[in-house]
Design a protein around this motif. Sequence first.
Motif, PDB file in Angstrom:
ATOM      1  N   PRO A 235     -45.888  13.675   5.856  1.00 32.00           N
ATOM      2  CA  PRO A 235     -44.495  13.833   6.124  1.00 32.00           C
ATOM      3  C   PRO A 235     -43.771  13.437   6.935  1.00 32.00           C
ATOM      4  O   PRO A 235     -44.489  12.863   8.500  1.00 32.00           O
ATOM      5  CB  PRO A 235     -45.018  15.498   6.395  1.00 32.00           C
ATOM      6  CG  PRO A 235     -46.229  16.138   6.624  1.00 32.00           C
ATOM      7  CD  PRO A 235     -46.854  14.529   6.739  1.00 32.00           C
ATOM      8  N   ARG A 236     -42.797  13.729   6.846  1.00 27.26           N
ATOM      9  CA  ARG A 236     -41.492  13.407   7.841  1.00 27.26           C
ATOM     10  C   ARG A 236     -40.720  14.374   9.057  1.00 27.26           C
ATOM     11  O   ARG A 236     -40.676  14.133   9.080  1.00 27.26           O
ATOM     12  CB  ARG A 236     -40.524  12.778   7.126  1.00 27.26           C
ATOM     13  CG  ARG A 236     -41.020  11.712   6.209  1.00 27.26           C
ATOM     14  CD  ARG A 236     -39.313  10.742   6.030  1.00 27.26           C
ATOM     15  NE  ARG A 236     -39.699  10.150   4.771  1.00 27.26           N
ATOM     16  CZ  ARG A 236     -39.093   8.696   4.347  1.00 27.26           C
ATOM     17  NH1 ARG A 236     -38.269   8.592   5.101  1.00 27.26           N
ATOM     18  NH2 ARG A 236     -39.467   7.627   3.004  1.00 27.26           N
ATOM     19  N   HIS A 239     -39.151  11.858  12.217  1.00 30.18           N
ATOM     20  CA  HIS A 239     -38.910  11.838  11.834  1.00 30.18           C
ATOM     21  C   HIS A 239     -37.632  12.096  11.962  1.00 30.18           C
ATOM     22  O   HIS A 239     -36.326  10.588  12.402  1.00 30.18           O
ATOM     23  CB  HIS A 239     -38.771  10.769   9.936  1.00 30.18           C
ATOM     24  CG  HIS A 239     -40.122  10.077   9.910  1.00 30.18           C
ATOM     25  ND1 HIS A 239     -40.197   9.241   9.235  1.00 30.18           N
ATOM     26  CD2 HIS A 239     -41.549  10.186  10.283  1.00 30.18           C
ATOM     27  CE1 HIS A 239     -40.894   8.382   8.758  1.00 30.18           C
ATOM     28  NE2 HIS A 239     -41.954   9.501   9.842  1.00 30.18           N
ATOM     29  N   ASN A 257     -49.388  15.941  -0.364  1.00 28.80           N
ATOM     30  CA  ASN A 257     -48.789  15.011  -0.610  1.00 28.80           C
ATOM     31  C   ASN A 257     -49.565  13.702  -1.386  1.00 28.80           C
ATOM     32  O   ASN A 257     -49.194  13.747  -2.539  1.00 28.80           O
ATOM     33  CB  ASN A 257     -47.923  14.275   0.564  1.00 28.80           C
ATOM     34  CG  ASN A 257     -47.047  14.153   0.766  1.00 28.80           C
ATOM     35  OD1 ASN A 257     -46.072  14.855   0.062  1.00 28.80           O
ATOM     36  ND2 ASN A 257     -46.421  13.898   2.002  1.00 28.80           N
ATOM     37  N   THR A 281     -45.123  21.015   1.441  1.00 28.06           N
ATOM     38  CA  THR A 281     -45.118  19.889   1.503  1.00 28.06           C
ATOM     39  C   THR A 281     -43.083  19.936   1.437  1.00 28.06           C
ATOM     40  O   THR A 281     -43.153  19.046   2.215  1.00 28.06           O
ATOM     41  CB  THR A 281     -45.175  19.046   0.267  1.00 28.06           C
ATOM     42  OG1 THR A 281     -43.851  19.052  -0.829  1.00 28.06           O
ATOM     43  CG2 THR A 281     -45.979  18.577  -0.398  1.00 28.06           C
ATOM     44  N   HIS A 283     -39.437  20.052   3.916  1.00 31.36           N
ATOM     45  CA  HIS A 283     -40.296  19.342   4.727  1.00 31.36           C
ATOM     46  C   HIS A 283     -39.143  21.019   5.581  1.00 31.36           C
ATOM     47  O   HIS A 283     -38.961  20.444   7.451  1.00 31.36           O
ATOM     48  CB  HIS A 283     -38.560  18.353   4.778  1.00 31.36           C
ATOM     49  CG  HIS A 283     -36.804  18.902   3.585  1.00 31.36           C
ATOM     50  ND1 HIS A 283     -36.370  19.536   4.712  1.00 31.36           N
ATOM     51  CD2 HIS A 283     -36.879  19.094   3.190  1.00 31.36           C
ATOM     52  CE1 HIS A 283     -35.095  19.725   4.357  1.00 31.36           C
ATOM     53  NE2 HIS A 283     -35.506  19.879   3.270  1.00 31.36           N
ATOM     54  N   TYR A 320     -46.242   7.590  -5.849  1.00 28.61           N
ATOM     55  CA  TYR A 320     -45.738   8.077  -4.155  1.00 28.61           C
ATOM     56  C   TYR A 320     -44.295   8.645  -4.582  1.00 28.61           C
ATOM     57  O   TYR A 320     -44.019   9.316  -3.868  1.00 28.61           O
ATOM     58  CB  TYR A 320     -45.969   6.777  -3.540  1.00 28.61           C
ATOM     59  CG  TYR A 320     -47.185   6.252  -2.818  1.00 28.61           C
ATOM     60  CD1 TYR A 320     -47.821   7.202  -1.733  1.00 28.61           C
ATOM     61  CD2 TYR A 320     -47.547   5.005  -3.814  1.00 28.61           C
ATOM     62  CE1 TYR A 320     -48.983   6.906  -1.452  1.00 28.61           C
ATOM     63  CE2 TYR A 320     -49.028   4.704  -2.520  1.00 28.61           C
ATOM     64  CZ  TYR A 320     -49.730   5.698  -1.992  1.00 28.61           C
ATOM     65  OH  TYR A 320     -50.835   5.393  -1.594  1.00 28.61           O
ATOM     66  N   LEU A 323     -43.343  12.018  -3.747  1.00 23.45           N
ATOM     67  CA  LEU A 323     -43.258  12.490  -2.284  1.00 23.45           C
ATOM     68  C   LEU A 323     -41.927  12.173  -1.277  1.00 23.45           C
ATOM     69  O   LEU A 323     -41.766  12.853  -0.618  1.00 23.45           O
ATOM     70  CB  LEU A 323     -44.570  11.547  -1.311  1.00 23.45           C
ATOM     71  CG  LEU A 323     -45.792  12.072  -1.158  1.00 23.45           C
ATOM     72  CD1 LEU A 323     -46.480  11.644  -2.950  1.00 23.45           C
ATOM     73  CD2 LEU A 323     -46.954  10.660  -0.134  1.00 23.45           C
ATOM     74  N   ASP A 324     -40.864  11.267  -2.432  1.00 26.78           N
ATOM     75  CA  ASP A 324     -40.000  11.521  -1.267  1.00 26.78           C
ATOM     76  C   ASP A 324     -38.848  12.302  -2.278  1.00 26.78           C
ATOM     77  O   ASP A 324     -37.591  11.896  -1.583  1.00 26.78           O
ATOM     78  CB  ASP A 324     -39.626   9.855  -0.974  1.00 26.78           C
ATOM     79  CG  ASP A 324     -40.389   9.027  -0.158  1.00 26.78           C
ATOM     80  OD1 ASP A 324     -40.731   9.815   1.336  1.00 26.78           O
ATOM     81  OD2 ASP A 324     -40.976   8.754  -0.290  1.00 26.78           O
ATOM     82  N   ASP A 325     -38.701  11.849  -3.504  1.00 25.62           N
ATOM     83  CA  ASP A 325     -37.889  13.138  -4.300  1.00 25.62           C
ATOM     84  C   ASP A 325     -38.450  13.610  -5.469  1.00 25.62           C
ATOM     85  O   ASP A 325     -39.145  13.885  -6.032  1.00 25.62           O
ATOM     86  CB  ASP A 325     -37.419  12.117  -5.208  1.00 25.62           C
ATOM     87  CG  ASP A 325     -36.535  12.098  -6.028  1.00 25.62           C
ATOM     88  OD1 ASP A 325     -35.994  13.266  -5.834  1.00 25.62           O
ATOM     89  OD2 ASP A 325     -35.823  11.215  -6.832  1.00 25.62           O
ATOM     90  N   ARG A 354     -30.240  13.917   7.795  1.00 24.02           N
ATOM     91  CA  ARG A 354     -30.615  12.678   6.475  1.00 24.02           C
ATOM     92  C   ARG A 354     -29.708  11.598   8.216  1.00 24.02           C
ATOM     93  O   ARG A 354     -31.098  10.105   8.283  1.00 24.02           O
ATOM     94  CB  ARG A 354     -29.399  12.643   5.511  1.00 24.02           C
ATOM     95  CG  ARG A 354     -30.639  13.158   4.549  1.00 24.02           C
ATOM     96  CD  ARG A 354     -29.960  12.801   2.952  1.00 24.02           C
ATOM     97  NE  ARG A 354     -28.039  12.719   2.776  1.00 24.02           N
ATOM     98  CZ  ARG A 354     -27.148  13.979   2.635  1.00 24.02           C
ATOM     99  NH1 ARG A 354     -28.076  15.325   2.623  1.00 24.02           N
ATOM    100  NH2 ARG A 354     -25.898  14.502   2.975  1.00 24.02           N
ATOM    101  N   ARG A 357     -32.325  11.016  10.656  1.00 26.79           N
ATOM    102  CA  ARG A 357     -33.615   9.844  10.645  1.00 26.79           C
ATOM    103  C   ARG A 357     -34.027   8.544  10.495  1.00 26.79           C
ATOM    104  O   ARG A 357     -33.757   7.538  10.341  1.00 26.79           O
ATOM    105  CB  ARG A 357     -33.976  10.689   8.568  1.00 26.79           C
ATOM    106  CG  ARG A 357     -34.860  11.590   8.323  1.00 26.79           C
ATOM    107  CD  ARG A 357     -35.182  11.929   7.376  1.00 26.79           C
ATOM    108  NE  ARG A 357     -36.379  13.006   7.462  1.00 26.79           N
ATOM    109  CZ  ARG A 357     -36.450  13.370   6.474  1.00 26.79           C
ATOM    110  NH1 ARG A 357     -36.867  13.218   5.397  1.00 26.79           N
ATOM    111  NH2 ARG A 357     -37.759  15.160   6.233  1.00 26.79           N
TER     112      ARG A 357
END
Length: 378
Positions: A235-236, A239, A257, A281, A283, A320, A323-325, A354, A357
């Motif tokens: 995970p971020r 970041h 994830n 997951t 954030h 994948y 994982l981001d959306d 945002r 990051r």
Amino acid sequence: MEPFWSGYKSQFQSLGFIIYPIQRSLWVMPPTTIAAPSPYARRCHHDGQESSQPFSLMAHFGCARDRLQQDNIIKLIDKGTMEEQIYKYLAGCEALYDGDAFPCVLPPTAVIASPYKFTFIATPMWGPSYDIEEFSTIRGVFTFLRCTLTGLEFLHRHRIAHRDIHETNVMINWYCRDGKLDSCSQRLREHYSSSSASYALFDYDLALQLPSTASLKDCRRPALEAFLGKSEYHPRDIHQGEGHYNPFAFDVACLGNLFLYHFVEAIPTVPLLAVLFSRMTTHVIDDRFTAAEALAFFSDIEAQVPSGVLDSSITLKLDYGPLDDPDLYWLRLSPDDRIKWRSHRTPKLSWSTRVLRWLNTTRIGWKTIPSVRRWLGI
């Protein structure tokens, strides 16, 4: 290789282990193994075969049979390391050797000292070769979810952060060392959906054990440690220039994830999986499930799913993107379910997150943001 292992045959034999013969740098196992409960796995047997095909292992691994006539893998690890400490601790956990309530963590069958700078770790032989994409039923998916969540909850309850969550560090209780025959592959696919299938977390070379008083919610470790291990499911959490991270929350997000990558196709059949994946997951780390909370939530889901649904077929697709959306899996819920469970949906990223990051992807930002955050105490 053979002279090395031959030199330890007597020591291992005194402890109940018979090291297998080596032929031209290949290990040779006996043709059969008797059945035994967990933590031992099932071996794929080949009808009418009187000998076993030799197989290779990496140089720091060996193979032996223990006093229960079970196949074991023997690994050499550095003496005095955290990995050795964890194996010694796990060796004292009686629950790991309970065949009726196996907590899905591969235990050592022996921790064997040497006079040199390494220690031998013997573990039951399980199978590293399986293909999640071949899971063909919801039951097969649920078995994997339950086992990995159970294993992670056990480790975290004992304050062990795995720090390398990946499917390559999850074993299946089925192994075959006699070649990839079509009949073996078919038996393995049938095993995925059987009631005897089980999976276990293993490999603690990057793991960390903290004192029993450490908080699972508020644990803090240096952010650079978050770069350890395979990065596909990271995970971020760092970041945004954070100086610290929570390794237990990080583990949960890595496992979540992994689930998102493999099992989004199961959501239309079992909608509550979207909620589980989201809460594992998110954030917003304070809102992220602990391993115990994730396991309890999944257990509630499993208790509600009829047997007919568990036996329904599924075709998995690896992606994948989710994982981001989060929309890529959340929109698989019906409109009513989206409204019902909206409080559990991963929230949109704030503009400040945002920006942080993005800045953190630049050389200047990577160097300055952590210092600024430390100075501001945020």
